[in-house]
Design a protein around this motif. Structure first.
Motif, PDB file in Angstrom:
ATOM      1  N   GLU A 195      -9.258  14.393   6.446  1.00 31.27           N
ATOM      2  CA  GLU A 195      -9.809  13.050   6.216  1.00 31.27           C
ATOM      3  C   GLU A 195      -8.918  12.232   5.291  1.00 31.27           C
ATOM      4  N   VAL A 196      -8.449  12.837   4.199  1.00 28.66           N
ATOM      5  CA  VAL A 196      -7.630  12.058   3.262  1.00 28.66           C
ATOM      6  C   VAL A 196      -6.238  11.799   3.826  1.00 28.66           C
ATOM      7  N   ALA A 197      -5.785  12.620   4.751  1.00 31.09           N
ATOM      8  CA  ALA A 197      -4.486  12.371   5.387  1.00 31.09           C
ATOM      9  C   ALA A 197      -4.477  11.006   6.078  1.00 31.09           C
ATOM     10  N   LYS A 198      -5.615  10.648   6.662  1.00 34.21           N
ATOM     11  CA  LYS A 198      -5.720   9.328   7.308  1.00 34.21           C
ATOM     12  C   LYS A 198      -5.587   8.217   6.264  1.00 34.21           C
ATOM     13  N   ASP A 199      -6.206   8.418   5.091  1.00 32.37           N
ATOM     14  CA  ASP A 199      -6.084   7.432   4.015  1.00 32.37           C
ATOM     15  C   ASP A 199      -4.632   7.299   3.555  1.00 32.37           C
ATOM     16  N   PHE A 200      -3.945   8.426   3.452  1.00 27.93           N
ATOM     17  CA  PHE A 200      -2.536   8.400   3.025  1.00 27.93           C
ATOM     18  C   PHE A 200      -1.713   7.520   3.961  1.00 27.93           C
ATOM     19  N   LEU A 201      -1.916   7.698   5.260  1.00 27.97           N
ATOM     20  CA  LEU A 201      -1.116   6.948   6.234  1.00 27.97           C
ATOM     21  C   LEU A 201      -1.434   5.460   6.201  1.00 27.97           C
ATOM     22  N   GLU A 202      -2.678   5.133   5.871  1.00 33.93           N
ATOM     23  CA  GLU A 202      -3.063   3.719   5.776  1.00 33.93           C
ATOM     24  C   GLU A 202      -2.548   3.066   4.505  1.00 33.93           C
ATOM     25  N   ILE A 203      -2.581   3.806   3.402  1.00 34.59           N
ATOM     26  CA  ILE A 203      -2.251   3.228   2.089  1.00 34.59           C
ATOM     27  C   ILE A 203      -0.759   3.274   1.798  1.00 34.59           C
ATOM     28  N   LEU A 204      -0.129   4.388   2.109  1.00 36.07           N
ATOM     29  CA  LEU A 204       1.290   4.556   1.769  1.00 36.07           C
ATOM     30  C   LEU A 204       2.176   3.998   2.878  1.00 36.07           C
ATOM     31  N   THR A 205       2.147   2.699   2.989  1.00 37.44           N
ATOM     32  CA  THR A 205       2.963   2.003   3.984  1.00 37.44           C
ATOM     33  C   THR A 205       4.423   1.970   3.536  1.00 37.44           C
ATOM     34  N   LYS A 206       5.287   1.588   4.435  1.00 37.28           N
ATOM     35  CA  LYS A 206       6.709   1.448   4.078  1.00 37.28           C
ATOM     36  C   LYS A 206       6.876   0.451   2.944  1.00 37.28           C
ATOM     37  N   GLU A 207       6.071  -0.605   2.984  1.00 39.36           N
ATOM     38  CA  GLU A 207       6.164  -1.645   1.953  1.00 39.36           C
ATOM     39  C   GLU A 207       5.734  -1.105   0.597  1.00 39.36           C
ATOM     40  N   LYS A 208       4.638  -0.350   0.561  1.00 38.99           N
ATOM     41  CA  LYS A 208       4.141   0.203  -0.702  1.00 38.99           C
ATOM     42  C   LYS A 208       5.146   1.191  -1.291  1.00 38.99           C
ATOM     43  N   ILE A 209       5.692   2.062  -0.448  1.00 38.03           N
ATOM     44  CA  ILE A 209       6.692   3.030  -0.920  1.00 38.03           C
ATOM     45  C   ILE A 209       7.909   2.307  -1.483  1.00 38.03           C
ATOM     46  N   ALA A 210       8.380   1.290  -0.765  1.00 42.17           N
ATOM     47  CA  ALA A 210       9.559   0.539  -1.218  1.00 42.17           C
ATOM     48  C   ALA A 210       9.292  -0.155  -2.552  1.00 42.17           C
ATOM     49  N   GLU A 211       8.089  -0.686  -2.741  1.00 41.88           N
ATOM     50  CA  GLU A 211       7.733  -1.343  -4.009  1.00 41.88           C
ATOM     51  C   GLU A 211       7.854  -0.371  -5.179  1.00 41.88           C
ATOM     52  N   ILE A 212       7.382   0.851  -4.963  1.00 40.39           N
ATOM     53  CA  ILE A 212       7.420   1.859  -6.030  1.00 40.39           C
ATOM     54  C   ILE A 212       8.863   2.280  -6.318  1.00 40.39           C
ATOM     55  N   ILE A 213       9.628   2.539  -5.266  1.00 35.89           N
ATOM     56  CA  ILE A 213      11.004   3.005  -5.457  1.00 35.89           C
ATOM     57  C   ILE A 213      11.864   1.921  -6.113  1.00 35.89           C
ATOM     58  N   GLN A 214      11.608   0.674  -5.775  1.00 33.12           N
ATOM     59  CA  GLN A 214      12.397  -0.417  -6.362  1.00 33.12           C
ATOM     60  C   GLN A 214      12.145  -0.568  -7.855  1.00 33.12           C
ATOM     61  N   ALA A 215      11.042  -0.035  -8.345  1.00 25.11           N
ATOM     62  CA  ALA A 215      10.710  -0.155  -9.773  1.00 25.11           C
ATOM     63  C   ALA A 215      11.503   0.808 -10.649  1.00 25.11           C
ATOM     64  N   ILE A 216      12.191   1.778 -10.038  1.00 27.28           N
ATOM     65  CA  ILE A 216      12.972   2.737 -10.831  1.00 27.28           C
ATOM     66  C   ILE A 216      14.112   2.000 -11.525  1.00 27.28           C
ATOM     67  N   PRO A 217      14.218   2.100 -12.849  1.00 27.71           N
ATOM     68  CA  PRO A 217      15.320   1.430 -13.550  1.00 27.71           C
ATOM     69  C   PRO A 217      16.682   1.902 -13.042  1.00 27.71           C
ATOM     70  N   GLU A 218      17.600   0.980 -12.933  1.00 26.25           N
ATOM     71  CA  GLU A 218      18.922   1.284 -12.383  1.00 26.25           C
ATOM     72  C   GLU A 218      19.610   2.427 -13.125  1.00 26.25           C
TER      73      GLU A 218
END
Length: 259
Positions: A195-218
């Protein structure tokens, strides 16, 4: 590109080390008046655990799990000059610059699986997230979970993404599952993985992942011994997470079999 919003504060007081942590984190006070657990860039494994903390923590937050606020913490060179303990003095000296802090949860207690029961959905989210990010450090021996205000809070994701300790072979990890999930402290209660796997696929979109990764300080992504540039590392983290999400059914089956 859009990134998640993470505050930056300055350390104004070093209060005490937390010696139960292998990397010797510390409780510090910041110029916003709050206390934080400071994870040092100058600790044994360097800046990579900070990257893991940031990615794992913000993925957990996106999934609706409880995690203390993460902040970037500036540390200047004045603290090492007044610290009498040589080990801590060196740690402070090598950590001048941008570090990572977690809001200190006063009166929180270490999660004890023999005392506290976690609901199936929350347990399943934590288990599947740790499988996704290859977190080897959420076991009975070291839960890296807190109970605060009767709720489960996630701390310490620094042992995740262990592929980044050897960039030359990172692509070998793209198709691997995570057999060490068998040792997860919440595995027995994780009965809603599908059940939660479905939530993961809905929430962790490419856009959301990219937002998080872009926040890593250079400069957390810069080290003379690494083979990849910071931009290539960002791409690698995104590729890794997308690959794991694409095989989430396999991760679920592996965890269910282990349970």
């Amino acid at each position: 590109m859009k990134t998640i919003d993470i505050r930056t504060v300055n350390v104004v007081q070093y209060i005490k080390p937390l010696r139960e942590g292998g990397s010797l984190p510390a409780i510090v006070k910041a110029d916003d008046g709050f206390l934080y657990v400071l994870k040092f860039r100058g600790a044994g494994q360097g800046k990579k655990p900070l990257v893991s903390e940031l990615i794992g923590g913000e993925l957990a937050r996106a999934l609706g799990l409880k995690i203390p606020e993460l902040v970037f913490m500036n540390l200047d060179d004045s603290f090492s000059k007044t610290e009498p303990d040589e080990e801590i003095q060196d740690l402070l000296k090598f950590s001048v610059g941008l570090n990572l802090g977690l809001h200190f949860l006063s009166s929180a207690i270490t999660f004890d699986p023999l005392v506290t029961t976690v609901d199936a959905k929350t347990a399943s989210k934590v288990v599947l997230l740790d499988s996704l990010i290859s977190n080897i450090d959420r076991t009975v021996k070291n839960t890296n979970l807190l109970t605060w205000n009767t709720e489960l809070w996630i701390i310490d994701n620094g042992a995740s993404f262990y592929f980044h300790h050897n960039w030359a072979t990172w692509e070998n990890h793209l198709t691997r599952t995570f057999p060490l999930i068998k040792d997860h402290v919440l595995l027995a209660q994780a009965t809603e993985l599908k059940e939660v796997a479905k939530d993961f696929l809905e929430i962790l979109t490419k856009e959301k992942i990219a937002e998080i990764i872009q926040a890593i300080p250079e400069d957390w992504l810069e080290h003379e011994s690494d083979d990849l540039s910071p931009d290539e590392m960002r791409t690698a983290y995104i590729t890794y997470l997308e690959a794991k999400l694409a095989m989430i059914d396999s991760l679920v089956k592996e965890a269910e079999h282990a349970r």
